[in-house]
Design a protein around this motif. Structure first.
Motif, short mmCIF file in Angstrom:
data_model
loop_
_atom_site.label_atom_id
_atom_site.label_comp_id
_atom_site.label_asym_id
_atom_site.label_seq_id
_atom_site.Cartn_x
_atom_site.Cartn_y
_atom_site.Cartn_z
N TYR B 195 0.77 -1.11 0.04
CA TYR B 195 -0.13 0.11 0.16
C TYR B 195 0.72 1.07 -0.18
O TYR B 195 1.78 1.40 0.80
CB TYR B 195 -0.98 -0.07 1.35
CG TYR B 195 -1.91 1.27 1.19
CD1 TYR B 195 -2.85 1.18 0.57
CD2 TYR B 195 -1.38 2.41 2.14
CE1 TYR B 195 -3.60 2.70 0.60
CE2 TYR B 195 -2.17 3.43 2.04
CZ TYR B 195 -3.14 3.62 1.10
OH TYR B 195 -3.96 4.84 1.29
N GLY B 196 0.70 2.06 -0.74
CA GLY B 196 1.42 3.46 -0.89
C GLY B 196 2.47 3.25 -1.87
O GLY B 196 3.30 4.40 -1.93
N GLU B 235 3.25 13.70 -5.71
CA GLU B 235 2.94 14.65 -5.08
C GLU B 235 1.17 14.85 -4.94
O GLU B 235 0.73 15.53 -4.24
CB GLU B 235 3.64 15.94 -5.33
CG GLU B 235 2.99 16.60 -6.75
CD GLU B 235 3.64 18.02 -7.13
OE1 GLU B 235 3.00 18.54 -7.73
OE2 GLU B 235 4.45 18.50 -6.48
N SER B 238 -0.59 11.73 -1.27
CA SER B 238 0.46 11.84 -0.18
C SER B 238 0.55 10.45 0.80
O SER B 238 1.41 10.55 1.60
CB SER B 238 -0.17 12.94 1.00
OG SER B 238 -1.46 12.72 1.35
N THR B 239 -0.07 9.44 0.35
CA THR B 239 0.20 8.22 1.03
C THR B 239 1.15 7.47 0.26
O THR B 239 1.70 6.26 0.49
CB THR B 239 -1.11 7.47 0.87
OG1 THR B 239 -1.76 7.04 -0.19
CG2 THR B 239 -2.20 7.91 1.73
N TYR B 241 4.92 6.49 -0.70
CA TYR B 241 6.22 6.33 -0.20
C TYR B 241 7.22 7.25 -0.92
O TYR B 241 7.29 7.14 -2.10
CB TYR B 241 6.84 4.98 0.02
CG TYR B 241 6.09 4.05 0.98
CD1 TYR B 241 6.88 4.32 2.21
CD2 TYR B 241 5.31 3.27 0.64
CE1 TYR B 241 6.02 3.31 3.18
CE2 TYR B 241 4.62 2.51 1.81
CZ TYR B 241 5.04 2.47 2.88
OH TYR B 241 4.30 1.68 3.97
N GLN B 242 7.86 7.89 -0.06
CA GLN B 242 9.03 8.82 -0.58
C GLN B 242 10.15 7.88 -1.20
O GLN B 242 11.06 8.42 -2.01
CB GLN B 242 9.58 9.98 0.54
CG GLN B 242 8.54 10.60 1.16
CD GLN B 242 8.45 11.99 0.54
OE1 GLN B 242 9.20 12.26 -0.44
NE2 GLN B 242 7.44 12.82 1.03
N ARG B 387 -2.60 -7.14 11.18
CA ARG B 387 -0.96 -6.42 10.73
C ARG B 387 -0.10 -7.04 11.57
O ARG B 387 0.96 -7.42 11.11
CB ARG B 387 -1.30 -4.95 10.92
CG ARG B 387 -0.11 -4.23 10.12
CD ARG B 387 -0.21 -2.86 10.34
NE ARG B 387 1.07 -2.21 9.66
CZ ARG B 387 1.15 -0.68 9.52
NH1 ARG B 387 0.17 0.02 9.81
NH2 ARG B 387 2.16 -0.51 8.88
N PRO B 434 -5.88 -5.13 4.37
CA PRO B 434 -5.91 -4.31 5.62
C PRO B 434 -4.57 -4.39 6.34
O PRO B 434 -4.16 -3.17 6.98
CB PRO B 434 -6.89 -5.17 6.47
CG PRO B 434 -7.69 -5.72 5.72
CD PRO B 434 -6.75 -6.20 4.45
N ALA B 435 -3.67 -5.14 6.27
CA ALA B 435 -2.24 -4.95 6.65
C ALA B 435 -1.22 -4.39 5.61
O ALA B 435 -0.40 -3.81 6.08
CB ALA B 435 -1.75 -6.34 6.88
N GLY B 436 -1.38 -4.16 4.52
CA GLY B 436 -0.71 -3.20 3.65
C GLY B 436 0.48 -3.95 3.08
O GLY B 436 1.11 -3.47 2.04
#
Lengths: 98, 486
Positions: B195-196, B235, B238-239, B241-242, B387, B434-436
């Motif tokens: 996720y992300g 950008e 916002s969720t 990852y950088q 999780r 749900p755990a990502g």
């Protein structure tokens, strides 16, 4: 066995702004009862002192400069609107006029 | 050489060495789509003109050797919940039947930049709500392995298009198994990333905290290639990852010897079809032969994954779908409407299918006064436990191996009368969202002539290990190379 009666079904249908008939309310009532009944198994789990999950990505707050950038034109934006008038989205009365 | 059966890697090599052109490849794909898809019904929209224009541009890019990527000139299909500027994006819902987005999803932009060629938008369960495409507002997609069976869902069209050789790769979306289960039913490879990891900007949201866009392809290597191109910080989301996106294909050949493979015991219980069970056991033996250490692990809250997943889905979906109100875009039904509420009631009644109606009503129920603590909040607490289960199991193992579905594809119509029975078919896939954590689906054999899939589940952001372990399996097996007769 939990039962979700047609009155409750009509109430939640109204909450999500969904028009439904008496027949539909009856059908959904039976289905909802068995689904919610199955979900009640969560009551078996001890969640004392367990915090609810809030984020999943270990996300940090993201900040950025508040810069003005070009965005979609009004004309482009309104392309998908069912009814427009003078550059606005047009809808019927929102607040009652009586 | 059948152009439509090539992997990305093979096609890219032929394009770069100018043995074929992207226009030839794209024409072959479009021709097959027009010949075969009347049977399979994987596409909602076939984008002939866009595809040929993009293919021409790709050929020019290759001729000039201008920023050629492994995806330049490669035809792909995209699930119809991802926005494409100027091209209908319907979510297979009547409420968006004629909706043409004014902007692209970030994933669409990234694929355009890489030079990929869009063949069409694929069918799905309406708004992703379903496990078979039978909840599509338009039509049911067929499983190319047997046209009387479902392709799985909700990304059933994307999986069927791959399986029927109507695209060289697909872009799917997985909220609770929607990439993995159809991949498994149709014998292709697909990944639900962390996720992300991939931007959701321009994805029409189902469950904002579960949704993950992921590639579906002929093999693990191709999935890794596509993910390299679509992942990364955005950008506009916002969720995301950088952290930089690893170069997955450069570590994919690393040896897996001595790595630890966890087998979650709660996933190998009664109720699994015998042929699925034996295929999974065989896969575990294969990994043992490849030198992996096999460990039994426990994910103690597994059986609560389903209620947690569905309760949170209902809640988030009921809120996300509030935007479809008939005033700014999409279907608008305003017959004799006396006020704006009347438009909402009529539009949503006519525009949404039964499953969508069920889920948004149940969401309002789970969130409403008096039930919030018992359902929504309780589910968020058990989500924390789910999780932690994965964190604990993955602390002692590199990856987990698990089934995707207790059965192979089911027959069209078999589960449509009992929504709960349909939900239960998702039991092995729903806990990861749900755990990502990321999960890779790959073909593992056949049971009664229908494909069986398995999933490898990894640590947050550790797609590289999933690709490495999945790729090692595909070096010694050829299940993923089997194609249906159409």
């Amino acid at each position: 066995m939990s039962t979700i009666d047609t009155k409750t079904v009509k109430h939640v249908a109204n909450l999500v702004r969904l028009g439904i008939s008496e027949e539909e309310a009856q059908k959904f009532s039976g289905q909802f009862s068995s689904i919610i009944d199955y979900f009640n198994m969560l009551n078996e789990v001890d969640t004392e002192n367990i915090p609810p999950a809030s984020d999943i990505a270990n996300a940090e707050n993201v900040l950025r400069e508040d810069e003005v950038k070009p965005s979609m034109s009004r004309e482009e934006f309104l392309k998908n609107a069912p009814q427009t008038e003078r550059g606005y989205v047009k809808v019927p009365t929102v607040l009652g006029d009586e | 050489m059948e152009l439509t059966n090539l992997t990305i890697q093979e096609a890219s090599e032929l394009l770069k060495t100018k043995k074929i052109s992207s226009v030839e490849l794209t024409q072959a794909m479009l021709k097959r789509a027009h010949d075969v898809d009347s049977k399979v019904k994987s596409y909602v929209t076939i984008t002939d003109d866009v595809a040929l224009e993009q293919a021409k541009q790709a050929d020019e890019r290759i001729a000039k050797n201008d920023n050629v990527t492994p995806l330049t000139g490669i035809p792909f299909a995209m699930k119809d919940c991802i926005s494409t500027r100027g091209i209908k994006t319907t979510c297979s819902s009547k409420i968006l039947e004629n909706y043409v987005p004014q902007y692209n999803a970030t994933v669409t932009n990234k694929l355009n930049e890489a030079g990929a060629v869009l063949v069409g938008k694929t069918n799905m369960d309406e708004f992703g709500m379903g496990s078979s495409t039978e909840n599509s507002g338009f039509f049911t997609t067929r499983n190319p392995w047997n046209l009387d069976y479902v392709p799985g869902g909700s990304s059933g069209g994307a999986a069927a298009a791959m399986s029927a050789s109507l695209a060289t790769f697909s872009i799917g979306e997985d909220t609770g198994g929607s990439v993995r289960q159809p991949a498994s039913f149709c014998n292709i490879t697909g990944i639900k990333p962390t996720y992300g990891r991939v931007s959701r900007y321009g994805l029409i949201s189902l469950v904002s905290s579960f949704d993950g866009i992921g590639p579906m392809a002929r093999d693990v290597y191709d999935c890794a290639t596509v993910l390299e191109h679509i992942a990364g910080h955005d950008e506009n989301d916002s969720t995301t990852y950088q952290s930089p996106v690893p170069h997955y294909t450069s570590t994919i050949n690393k040896p897996i010897k001595k790595m630890k493979l966890g087998i979650p015991k709660e996933y190998f219980v009664a109720g699994m079809e015998a042929g699925v069970q034996s295929a999974l056991q065989e896969a575990i033996r294969t990994y043992e032969k490849l030198g992996m250490e096999i460990h039994e692990v426990s994910l103690p809250h597994t059986k609560y994954g389903l209620p947690v997943y569905y309760l949170l889905l209902f809640a988030e979906a009921s809120s996300n779908l509030a935007r479809f109100d008939g005033t700014r875009f999409g279907l608008s039904v305003s017959k004799n409407a006396k006020d704006v509420i009347d438009i909402y009631l009529q539009t949503r009644r006519e525009g949404f299918g039964d499953e969508v109606k069920r889920r948004i009503m149940l969401g309002a129920y789970a969130l409403s006064a008096g039930y919030y603590d018992a359902y929504y909040l309780k589910a968020q607490k058990v989500r924390t436990l789910l999780r932690r289960d994965f964190e604990t199991a993955l602390a002692s193992c590199d990856v987990l191996l698990a089934p995707i579905s207790p059965t192979t594809a089911f027959k069209i119509g078999e589960k449509t009368n009992d929504p709960l029975d349909m939900y239960l078919s998702d039991i092995y896939t729903v806990a990861t969202n749900p755990a990502g954590v990321p999960a890779l689906a790959l073909p593992a054999g056949f049971s009664k002539d229908m494909p069986v899939g398995m999933q490898l589940i990894g640590k947050h952001l550790d797609e590289a290990t999933l690709f490495q372990v999945g790729h090692a399996y595909q070096q010694v097996t050829d299940w993923h190379k089997k194609l249906p007769n159409l």
